[in-house]
Motif scaffolding. Structure first.
Motif, PDB file in Angstrom:
ATOM      1  N   LEU A  11       0.811  -1.460   0.035  1.00 34.33           N
ATOM      2  CA  LEU A  11       0.214  -0.126  -0.168  1.00 34.33           C
ATOM      3  C   LEU A  11       0.614   1.051   0.225  1.00 34.33           C
ATOM      4  N   LEU A  12       1.994   1.414   0.245  1.00 34.19           N
ATOM      5  CA  LEU A  12       2.851   2.041   0.607  1.00 34.19           C
ATOM      6  C   LEU A  12       3.457   3.043  -1.042  1.00 34.19           C
ATOM      7  N   ASP A  13       3.530   4.099  -0.735  1.00 30.05           N
ATOM      8  CA  ASP A  13       4.383   5.369  -1.962  1.00 30.05           C
ATOM      9  C   ASP A  13       6.180   4.684  -2.063  1.00 30.05           C
ATOM     10  N   ARG A  14       6.908   6.167  -2.117  1.00 32.84           N
ATOM     11  CA  ARG A  14       8.099   5.406  -1.864  1.00 32.84           C
ATOM     12  C   ARG A  14       8.433   5.992  -0.770  1.00 32.84           C
ATOM     13  N   ASP A  15       7.413   7.223  -0.140  1.00 31.33           N
ATOM     14  CA  ASP A  15       8.288   7.400   1.003  1.00 31.33           C
ATOM     15  C   ASP A  15       7.548   6.673   2.305  1.00 31.33           C
ATOM     16  N   SER A  16       7.273   6.049   2.425  1.00 33.55           N
ATOM     17  CA  SER A  16       6.501   4.858   3.773  1.00 33.55           C
ATOM     18  C   SER A  16       5.227   5.299   3.848  1.00 33.55           C
ATOM     19  N   ALA A  17       4.348   6.307   2.820  1.00 32.30           N
ATOM     20  CA  ALA A  17       2.657   6.722   3.585  1.00 32.30           C
ATOM     21  C   ALA A  17       1.721   5.929   2.441  1.00 32.30           C
ATOM     22  N   ILE A  18       0.575   5.986   2.519  1.00 33.11           N
ATOM     23  CA  ILE A  18      -0.085   5.151   1.790  1.00 33.11           C
ATOM     24  C   ILE A  18      -0.165   6.044   0.916  1.00 33.11           C
ATOM     25  N   ASP A  19      -0.050   4.849  -0.646  1.00 30.00           N
ATOM     26  CA  ASP A  19      -0.508   6.096  -1.440  1.00 30.00           C
ATOM     27  C   ASP A  19      -1.866   6.610  -1.892  1.00 30.00           C
ATOM     28  N   SER A  23       3.218   1.450  -9.684  1.00 26.59           N
ATOM     29  CA  SER A  23       2.056   0.733 -10.275  1.00 26.59           C
ATOM     30  C   SER A  23       1.699  -0.881 -10.823  1.00 26.59           C
ATOM     31  N   PRO A  24       0.608  -1.482 -11.156  1.00 30.55           N
ATOM     32  CA  PRO A  24       0.812  -3.273 -11.401  1.00 30.55           C
ATOM     33  C   PRO A  24       0.737  -3.070 -13.098  1.00 30.55           C
ATOM     34  N   PHE A  25       0.691  -1.670 -13.244  1.00 28.87           N
ATOM     35  CA  PHE A  25       0.387  -1.743 -14.727  1.00 28.87           C
ATOM     36  C   PHE A  25       1.820  -0.999 -15.877  1.00 28.87           C
ATOM     37  N   ASP A  26       2.453  -0.909 -14.370  1.00 36.06           N
ATOM     38  CA  ASP A  26       4.234  -0.489 -14.886  1.00 36.06           C
ATOM     39  C   ASP A  26       4.899  -1.312 -15.637  1.00 36.06           C
ATOM     40  N   PRO A  27       5.413  -1.361 -16.181  1.00 41.31           N
ATOM     41  CA  PRO A  27       6.137  -2.429 -17.328  1.00 41.31           C
ATOM     42  C   PRO A  27       7.111  -3.468 -16.682  1.00 41.31           C
ATOM     43  N   THR A  52      -2.282   7.547  -5.287  1.00 34.59           N
ATOM     44  CA  THR A  52      -2.966   7.619  -6.104  1.00 34.59           C
ATOM     45  C   THR A  52      -3.420   6.060  -6.746  1.00 34.59           C
ATOM     46  N   LEU A  53      -2.624   5.293  -6.075  1.00 37.33           N
ATOM     47  CA  LEU A  53      -3.288   3.753  -6.163  1.00 37.33           C
ATOM     48  C   LEU A  53      -3.564   3.708  -5.332  1.00 37.33           C
ATOM     49  N   TYR A  54      -4.288   3.467  -4.198  1.00 31.14           N
ATOM     50  CA  TYR A  54      -4.514   3.176  -3.121  1.00 31.14           C
ATOM     51  C   TYR A  54      -5.423   4.444  -2.631  1.00 31.14           C
ATOM     52  N   PRO A  55      -6.728   4.804  -3.290  1.00 29.46           N
ATOM     53  CA  PRO A  55      -7.157   6.718  -2.533  1.00 29.46           C
ATOM     54  C   PRO A  55      -7.711   5.867  -1.403  1.00 29.46           C
ATOM     55  N   HIS A  56      -8.801   5.058  -1.177  1.00 32.88           N
ATOM     56  CA  HIS A  56      -9.126   5.050  -0.273  1.00 32.88           C
ATOM     57  C   HIS A  56      -9.100   4.612   1.212  1.00 32.88           C
ATOM     58  N   PHE A  57      -8.339   3.522   1.305  1.00 29.59           N
ATOM     59  CA  PHE A  57      -6.839   3.622   2.240  1.00 29.59           C
ATOM     60  C   PHE A  57      -6.123   4.867   2.907  1.00 29.59           C
ATOM     61  N   ARG A  84      12.355  -2.440  -2.533  1.00 31.77           N
ATOM     62  CA  ARG A  84      12.769  -3.303  -3.911  1.00 31.77           C
ATOM     63  C   ARG A  84      10.621  -3.439  -5.293  1.00 31.77           C
ATOM     64  N   LYS A  85       9.939  -3.074  -4.272  1.00 34.38           N
ATOM     65  CA  LYS A  85       8.866  -2.974  -5.001  1.00 34.38           C
ATOM     66  C   LYS A  85       9.229  -1.877  -6.236  1.00 34.38           C
ATOM     67  N   PHE A  86       9.570  -1.259  -6.062  1.00 28.10           N
ATOM     68  CA  PHE A  86       9.690   0.796  -6.861  1.00 28.10           C
ATOM     69  C   PHE A  86      10.734   0.014  -7.636  1.00 28.10           C
ATOM     70  N   ALA A  87      11.970  -1.518  -7.641  1.00 29.35           N
ATOM     71  CA  ALA A  87      13.136  -1.231  -8.380  1.00 29.35           C
ATOM     72  C   ALA A  87      11.855  -2.120  -9.206  1.00 29.35           C
ATOM     73  N   ILE A  88      10.805  -2.644  -9.480  1.00 28.57           N
ATOM     74  CA  ILE A  88      10.829  -3.527  -9.906  1.00 28.57           C
ATOM     75  C   ILE A  88       8.998  -3.184 -11.570  1.00 28.57           C
ATOM     76  N   PHE A  89       8.217  -2.314 -10.515  1.00 27.15           N
ATOM     77  CA  PHE A  89       7.453  -1.294 -10.841  1.00 27.15           C
ATOM     78  C   PHE A  89       7.994   0.029 -10.695  1.00 27.15           C
ATOM     79  N   GLU A  90       8.546   0.935 -12.030  1.00 31.85           N
ATOM     80  CA  GLU A  90       8.403   2.457 -11.694  1.00 31.85           C
ATOM     81  C   GLU A  90       7.620   2.817 -10.761  1.00 31.85           C
ATOM     82  N   ASN A  91       6.477   3.060 -11.101  1.00 26.90           N
ATOM     83  CA  ASN A  91       5.818   4.386 -10.768  1.00 26.90           C
ATOM     84  C   ASN A  91       4.471   3.217  -9.827  1.00 26.90           C
TER      85      ASN A  91
END
Length: 843
Positions: free
Chosen positions: A195-203, A570-574, A205-210, A561-568
């Motif tokens: 659920l977290l963004d690069r700053d370890s806050a709840i993302d 998002s699961p739709f990132d290459p 953009t991707l998880y607006p309801h959390f 490590r998550k952002f090393a796999i998905f640039e942003n």
């Protein structure tokens, strides 16, 4: 020399011998597995009478089925009697050998079956000819009583056999200072890092309801589970106590819990699919009869036994048994059309819909506790963030039977992608719950708790759910958000919180004193007690590991490590793991096409799904898969890179797996953004990616779909469900020469909807295999009208006009009746014909 009469032990003695061997060959492996995992019976809502009935059924039906042919053979004379008896004894001995080889060695399927066959033949002959062997079988017959007795007196089973207290309900003497509506939502296998963004806050953009909930609630980013096992983790949430060894997730072992605490004052609306802590007096449920219960359990036990005794390379087509505690076959159902419809009531989305619809205030002044434990985002990963299903594939490529990931990062990243898609759906669920509470006027006054039972790791070479050095935060860190009644401003509490603190915190919020001693504490109290470490209870709580009191550093590493796999994120990132050509995604394929053919062939599964895509439908074919047919594809450690284009735009970059998936070599898969599909027909292209002489990228054509010219193949699992087709009498989809086929059990039936304004003109049928080179009789009826009666050989195909069988109405029923056989080795199914194609053709 002994006569045949002297070698005949008699029917009674033979029955005892068979019963003893059956107990060792079949019953004992099953009792051993489920005895160590009594949660299996909790998930099946077992009563004492059910367990006793199971023991009798398992101990009697098998031996009776074995002894009937022996009794029948007695009428044919001593020779046939001896042969039949030897075959039965040998078969059971071979089954024992299978289990022993599986436990002691790491042999291939062919080697295992060869040795088991030799053992079976030797044992059968020795039994017929050697009196000492029959004497040994006499001693072994005691197992028919010893094995079930040992199972029933297993300490884990005795608690299930204890008669339930029919009058047990709410705890007496509990008083409340306030009685707000209480809503508790427990997601399953949701790691906080997802659920977290690069700053370890709840993302946001991707998880607006959390994120929105965190704006009005208290978020505990250092919260952790006390066990990676659901059967331990959920009771810990509900009781506020650490797991105890030998306890089951039942009311008998956890009489003091959230439900019994609030039950004297609250109306309870509870959904707990894998535990049974709510008393029947407070949470009445409809229970199936004993026979119906036995049928469901025996179906699951059949799968368990095959998984236990067969070597790994012979279990690829079996449903997985590590993704849930019950209904294994529904994860990989024998027919998609019929069984998925039948199991629709168990669709996890339907459970959520039922819970959301039931959210409301109290009844006539009585407050309500709404509790939901939903098996999301737990695998199988099948749902998009919108809640639409994007795949029917339940298997998890790269995850071993003991839930360890392969060391190859590519399949792990692909499954991480599917997980994150389902996490997006979990965010939508949370949004729906909050919206419903607001609509009913309950939100402001409600006490709302959102958490998860445990997390999961997507690190190659590590376990999915077992915390280890480097994956502790993956598995242990879970979301925990608590909104008090009247709270409108969010806050962050970084204390060392564990999920055992949830129940004491709820009790504190309603002003109730716990009538039992809890290990957790009210984390919203003025001075919650300090906790120097975290506890993780493993292996039925037999082992306790300690983790640092602050997991933030390790959690930040997981997020990185998550952002090393998905640039942003998002699961739709290459994917950026082993996919060095991800920059192609979003580009027009025509800008890179070379005009050359790829050095291999590629296929696309179920291309007919793309002929009529409805982006707003329940199912969207966002997961594309197929195989690459090239020399040494399976053995290669660097398989060819592929570009997948949807309607001329590169939608994904992928590579074939280096291992077999569901028995197939060279399988590739990718997930594409649903927005790339257009209503109606869509075109998929596959390209080999290569670098040309100038260092640029060139795409060589490997495949192009033509959905407009492809009729629906009614036997394909994905096609059947997406097209509203019901099938019965078909086994799981298999692959032969990289083509999907479906065996029948001798009578396959397909019921398909049709448009009465333009009914089909003909039926196309293709038989792939008959079981060897022997032809079989085949009869084809359409709506009761005889269309064909004759012989089908391997590779046989034909087209049958409906001239003599006019098609009327809005459905068509196709019956495929054929001769049958039982394979000699490694397969106990009764097989009819393997059909590659059954399709309705237009004029």
């Amino acid at each position: 020399m002994r006569t045949r009469a002297e070698r005949d032990p008699g029917l009674l003695v033979a029955t005892l011998h068979v019963a003893g061997l059956w107990a060792v060959a079949v019953a004992q492996p099953l009792y051993d597995v489920v005895g160590r995992s009594p949660e299996f019976f909790v998930a099946h809502d077992a009563r004492p009478v059910d367990l006793v009935a199971l023991v009798f059924a398992l101990g009697l039906t098998g031996p009776v089925a074995c002894i009937l042919p022996i009794a029948a053979a007695r009428r044919l004379g001593p020779r046939w009697r001896a042969i039949t008896l030897g075959v039965v004894i040998g078969t059971l001995s071979g089954a024992i050998a299978l289990a022993a080889i599986r436990a002691w060695g790491d042999w291939s399927g062919a080697q295992t079956l060869a040795v088991a066959t030799v053992v079976a033949a030797a044992a059968g002959c020795a039994y017929v000819w050697a009196a000492p062997v029959r004497m040994f079988a006499t001693f072994l017959s005691a197992a028919a009583l010893v094995v079930p007795a040992a199972f029933l007196f297993n300490p884990a089973m005795t608690s299930l056999l204890a008669p339930p207290d029919a009058g047990r309900g709410a705890l007496e003497g509990v008083t409340f200072e306030t009685t707000p509506p209480v809503v508790v939502v427990v997601f399953d296998q949701l790691p906080l890092a997802s659920l977290l963004d690069r700053d370890s806050a709840i993302d946001r953009t991707l998880y607006p309801h959390f994120a929105a909930l965190a704006d009005e609630a208290t978020w505990f980013p250092n919260a952790s589970t006390v066990s990676p096992t659901t059967s331990l983790a959920v009771p810990a949430i509900l009781t506020g106590r650490y797991p105890r060894h030998g306890t089951l997730p039942t009311l008998d072992d956890h009489p003091g819990n959230l439900f019994t605490l609030l039950g004297s004052r609250y109306r309870l609306e509870v959904i707990e699919p894998l535990t049974s802590l709510c008393p029947a007096t407070l949470c009445p449920v409809e229970r199936p009869g004993v026979l119906a219960w036995l049928g469901a359990v025996l179906r699951d036990l059949r799968i368990v036994w095959l998984q236990v005794v067969l070597p790994d390379d012979l279990t690829g087509s079996l449903p997985p048994v590590t993704q849930t505690w019950a209904d294994f076959a529904t994860l990989d159902p024998p027919t998609f059309g019929e069984v998925w419809r039948e199991q629709r009531r168990d669709d996890r989305r339907r459970v959520v819909d039922r819970f959301v619809a039931g959210l409301a205030g109290g009844t006539r002044g009585q407050p309500t506790l709404h509790f939901l434990h939903v098996l999301l985002p737990h695998e199988p990963w099948q749902y998009l963030p919108t809640g639409q299903r994007f795949t029917f594939r339940p298997h998890v490529p790269g995850l071993s039977r003991n839930s360890n990931w392969t060391r190859d990062p590519r399949p792990v990243a692909r499954n991480y992608q599917r997980h994150l898609l389902q996490v997006g759906y979990v965010d939508k669920i949370l949004g729906d719950i909050v919206a419903r509470l607001r609509d009913t006027g309950t939100w402001d006054d409600a006490l709302v708790v959102v958490t998860a039972d445990h997390g999961a790791s997507f690190r190659p070479g590590f376990a999915l759910r077992r915390p280890e050095d480097g994956t502790m935060a993956d598995v242990a860190s879970v979301p925990l958000l608590v909104k008090l009644p009247g709270q409108r401003t969010g806050s962050v509490n970084r204390a060392n919180v564990e999920t055992i603190d949830i129940l004491p915190t709820i009790a504190g919020a309603v002003g109730a004193r716990l009538p039992w001693e809890a290990d957790g504490a009210d984390i919203l109290a003025a001075r919650p007690p300090a906790r120097p470490v975290k506890q993780i209870h493993l292996f039925d709580a037999e082992r306790v590991e300690e983790a640092p009191a602050d997991l933030s550093a390790e959690l930040a590493d997981t997020v990185a490590r998550k952002f090393a796999i998905f640039e942003n994120g998002s699961p739709f990132d290459p994917l950026r793991v082993g996919m060095e050509y991800g920059r192609l995604v979003g580009e027009p394929a025509a800008a890179y096409t070379s005009g050359r053919r790829a050095p291999f062939e590629a296929t696309l599964d179920a291309q007919g799904l793309l002929g009529d895509v409805r982006p707003d439908a329940d199912f969207v074919p966002a997961q594309l898969a197929g195989v690459v047919v090239a020399p040494d594809t399976e053995a290669s450690t660097d398989p060819p890179p592929l570009a997948v284009a949807v309607n001329g735009v590169v939608a994904a970059v992928t590579r074939p797996y280096t291992f077999r998936v569901s028995g197939r070599s060279g399988m590739w898969e990718s997930i594409v953004e649903p927005r790339l599909f257009t209503p109606g027909a869509n075109t998929i292209e596959l390209f080999a990616i290569r670098e040309d002489d100038t260092g640029g990228i060139a795409l060589d054509a490997a495949y192009r779909s033509d959905p407009s010219a492809s009729p629906d193949n009614l036997i394909l699992e994905e096609m059947a469900e997406a097209s509203g087709v019901a099938t019965s009498g078909f086994y799981l989809q298999e692959w032969a020469r990289n083509r999907p086929v479906r065996w029948t059990d001798g009578h396959g039936r397909i019921t398909a909807p049709i448009d009465p304004r333009s009914p089909p003109a003909a039926l196309g049928v293709e038989v792939s295999m008959t079981g060897g080179r022997t032809p079989k009789a085949l009869q084809i009826d359409v709506n009761g009208c005889r269309l064909y009666r004759g012989i089908a050989e391997p590779g046989w195909s034909a087209t049958f006009p409906f001239d003599r069988c006019p098609i009327r109405g809005n459905t068509i029923e196709i019956d495929l009746v054929s001769g049958t056989h039982v394979p000699v080795r490694g397969d106990s199914r009764t097989l009819g014909l393997a059909f590659a194609v059954v399709e309705l053709l237009e004029e």
